[in-house]
Every structure is written in structure tokens, then in C-alpha cells.
Design a protein around this motif. Structure first.
Motif, PDB file in Angstrom:
ATOM      1  N   MET A 126      10.308  -3.775  -2.632  1.00 29.34           N
ATOM      2  CA  MET A 126       8.950  -3.508  -2.207  1.00 29.34           C
ATOM      3  C   MET A 126       8.109  -3.286  -3.462  1.00 29.34           C
ATOM      4  SD  MET A 126       7.288  -0.536   0.322  1.00 29.34           S
ATOM      5  CE  MET A 126       8.852   0.114   0.713  1.00 29.34           C
ATOM      6  N   ARG A 127       7.054  -4.049  -3.558  1.00 28.30           N
ATOM      7  CA  ARG A 127       6.155  -3.910  -4.698  1.00 28.30           C
ATOM      8  C   ARG A 127       5.231  -2.717  -4.485  1.00 28.30           C
ATOM      9  NH1 ARG A 127       1.575  -8.169  -6.847  1.00 28.30           N
ATOM     10  NH2 ARG A 127       0.653  -6.722  -8.319  1.00 28.30           N
ATOM     11  N   ALA A 128       4.937  -2.019  -5.569  1.00 25.41           N
ATOM     12  CA  ALA A 128       4.005  -0.898  -5.515  1.00 25.41           C
ATOM     13  C   ALA A 128       2.673  -1.323  -6.128  1.00 25.41           C
ATOM     14  CB  ALA A 128       4.568   0.300  -6.260  1.00 25.41           C
ATOM     15  N   TRP A 129       1.600  -1.061  -5.421  1.00 22.17           N
ATOM     16  CA  TRP A 129       0.242  -1.363  -5.871  1.00 22.17           C
ATOM     17  C   TRP A 129      -0.496  -0.056  -6.101  1.00 22.17           C
ATOM     18  CZ3 TRP A 129      -1.965  -6.519  -5.230  1.00 22.17           C
ATOM     19  CH2 TRP A 129      -1.089  -7.446  -4.676  1.00 22.17           C
ATOM     20  N   GLN A 130      -1.175   0.056  -7.233  1.00 24.56           N
ATOM     21  CA  GLN A 130      -2.062   1.192  -7.427  1.00 24.56           C
ATOM     22  C   GLN A 130      -3.242   1.011  -6.479  1.00 24.56           C
ATOM     23  OE1 GLN A 130      -3.198   1.441 -11.523  1.00 24.56           O
ATOM     24  NE2 GLN A 130      -1.109   1.886 -12.203  1.00 24.56           N
ATOM     25  N   ILE A 131      -3.804   2.085  -6.008  1.00 23.17           N
ATOM     26  CA  ILE A 131      -4.861   1.987  -4.998  1.00 23.17           C
ATOM     27  C   ILE A 131      -6.056   1.173  -5.498  1.00 23.17           C
ATOM     28  CG2 ILE A 131      -6.059   4.144  -5.499  1.00 23.17           C
ATOM     29  CD1 ILE A 131      -6.042   4.408  -2.284  1.00 23.17           C
ATOM     30  N   ALA A 161      -5.034  -2.430  -5.217  1.00 24.61           N
ATOM     31  CA  ALA A 161      -4.985  -2.845  -3.818  1.00 24.61           C
ATOM     32  C   ALA A 161      -6.389  -3.119  -3.288  1.00 24.61           C
ATOM     33  CB  ALA A 161      -4.292  -1.769  -2.978  1.00 24.61           C
ATOM     34  N   LYS A 162      -7.356  -2.279  -3.639  1.00 28.48           N
ATOM     35  CA  LYS A 162      -8.735  -2.501  -3.192  1.00 28.48           C
ATOM     36  C   LYS A 162      -9.324  -3.762  -3.813  1.00 28.48           C
ATOM     37  CE  LYS A 162     -10.720   1.442  -4.207  1.00 28.48           C
ATOM     38  NZ  LYS A 162     -11.580   2.633  -4.246  1.00 28.48           N
ATOM     39  N   ALA A 163      -9.066  -3.967  -5.086  1.00 28.79           N
ATOM     40  CA  ALA A 163      -9.636  -5.119  -5.783  1.00 28.79           C
ATOM     41  C   ALA A 163      -8.989  -6.432  -5.360  1.00 28.79           C
ATOM     42  CB  ALA A 163      -9.505  -4.924  -7.293  1.00 28.79           C
ATOM     43  N   SER A 167       6.454 -11.469   1.409  1.00 29.76           N
ATOM     44  CA  SER A 167       7.524 -10.700   0.768  1.00 29.76           C
ATOM     45  C   SER A 167       7.913  -9.425   1.493  1.00 29.76           C
ATOM     46  CB  SER A 167       7.105 -10.333  -0.660  1.00 29.76           C
ATOM     47  OG  SER A 167       6.792 -11.495  -1.394  1.00 29.76           O
ATOM     48  N   GLY A 168       7.184  -9.060   2.536  1.00 25.79           N
ATOM     49  CA  GLY A 168       7.513  -7.841   3.264  1.00 25.79           C
ATOM     50  C   GLY A 168       6.589  -6.694   2.913  1.00 25.79           C
ATOM     51  N   PRO A 169       6.938  -5.490   3.349  1.00 28.74           N
ATOM     52  CA  PRO A 169       6.082  -4.319   3.151  1.00 28.74           C
ATOM     53  C   PRO A 169       5.724  -4.087   1.681  1.00 28.74           C
ATOM     54  CG  PRO A 169       7.874  -3.805   4.636  1.00 28.74           C
ATOM     55  CD  PRO A 169       8.163  -5.164   4.068  1.00 28.74           C
ATOM     56  N   GLN A 170       4.511  -3.573   1.471  1.00 28.41           N
ATOM     57  CA  GLN A 170       4.002  -3.283   0.136  1.00 28.41           C
ATOM     58  C   GLN A 170       3.580  -1.815   0.088  1.00 28.41           C
ATOM     59  OE1 GLN A 170       3.678  -6.074  -2.287  1.00 28.41           O
ATOM     60  NE2 GLN A 170       5.023  -6.854  -0.685  1.00 28.41           N
ATOM     61  N   ALA A 171       3.967  -1.129  -0.962  1.00 27.18           N
ATOM     62  CA  ALA A 171       3.626   0.292  -1.118  1.00 27.18           C
ATOM     63  C   ALA A 171       2.305   0.422  -1.873  1.00 27.18           C
ATOM     64  CB  ALA A 171       4.723   1.019  -1.875  1.00 27.18           C
ATOM     65  N   ILE A 172       1.536   1.439  -1.535  1.00 25.61           N
ATOM     66  CA  ILE A 172       0.302   1.755  -2.257  1.00 25.61           C
ATOM     67  C   ILE A 172       0.473   3.143  -2.864  1.00 25.61           C
ATOM     68  CG2 ILE A 172      -2.175   2.176  -2.062  1.00 25.61           C
ATOM     69  CD1 ILE A 172      -2.256   0.097   0.132  1.00 25.61           C
ATOM     70  N   THR A 173       0.172   3.229  -4.147  1.00 24.29           N
ATOM     71  CA  THR A 173       0.333   4.503  -4.855  1.00 24.29           C
ATOM     72  C   THR A 173      -1.026   5.071  -5.229  1.00 24.29           C
ATOM     73  OG1 THR A 173       0.509   3.456  -7.038  1.00 24.29           O
ATOM     74  CG2 THR A 173       2.558   3.790  -5.806  1.00 24.29           C
TER      75      THR A 173
END
Length: 83
Positions: A1-6, A9-11, A23-29
Motif C-alpha cells: 500500500m502506497r502512502a501519500w502525504q495529504i 493527495a490533494k494535489a 493497485s489497491g488501497p492507498q494510505a494518506i498520511t
């Protein structure tokens, strides 16, 4: 699962959604801490259930309409409760 900084993710929301589908679920940090997960709609529906009612589920049971099934009830006495 890839982690995206918030901020990322917004941009790059379109890319985030595309990655979720492929690729499936994506995490937001947020400040390095995972705070949310983005799921595809198909994954969301899979984990939240079929969306059918209990009645529909029972009607699709292989036992639906069977008349030769016997259920034995527990006939042991109930316990005493002090109120």
C-alpha cells in the motif's frame, strides 16, 4: 500500500484514484501518521457486505423450502436471577 502525504493527495487526486483502482488501497498520511485509506468502490462493496437483506440471503439458501429439517430446542431450565 502506497502512502501519500495529504498535500500530495490533494494535489494529485486523479492519480490517487487511478492508483487505487489499479493497485489497491492507498494510505494518506498527515505529519507522518497514517490517518485515512482510500479504497476503490468495488473493494468497499466487498468488505461492507453484499447489500442484500437477511430475507434475500435466506431465500438463496440451499435449505430454503426444505420441510424435513427439525430443530431441537434446549429444554434446560433457566437460571435464577436476583434483581
Amino acid at each position: 500500500m502506497r502512502a501519500w502525504q495529504i498535500q500530495e493527495a490533494k494535489a494529485q487526486l486523479s492519480e490517487l484514484v487511478r492508483e487505487t483502482e489499479h493497485s489497491g488501497p492507498q494510505a494518506i498520511t498527515w505529519h507522518g501518521r497514517e490517518v485515512a485509506v482510500v479504497l476503490s468502490m468495488s473493494e468497499y462493496r466487498r468488505i461492507t457486505g453484499t447489500g442484500t437483506s437477511l430475507v434475500e440471503f435466506m431465500r438463496h439458501s440451499p435449505l430454503f423450502g426444505a420441510e424435513d429439517i427439525e430443530f431441537d430446542r434446549d429444554t434446560s431450565p433457566t437460571r435464577d436471577v436476583q434483581l
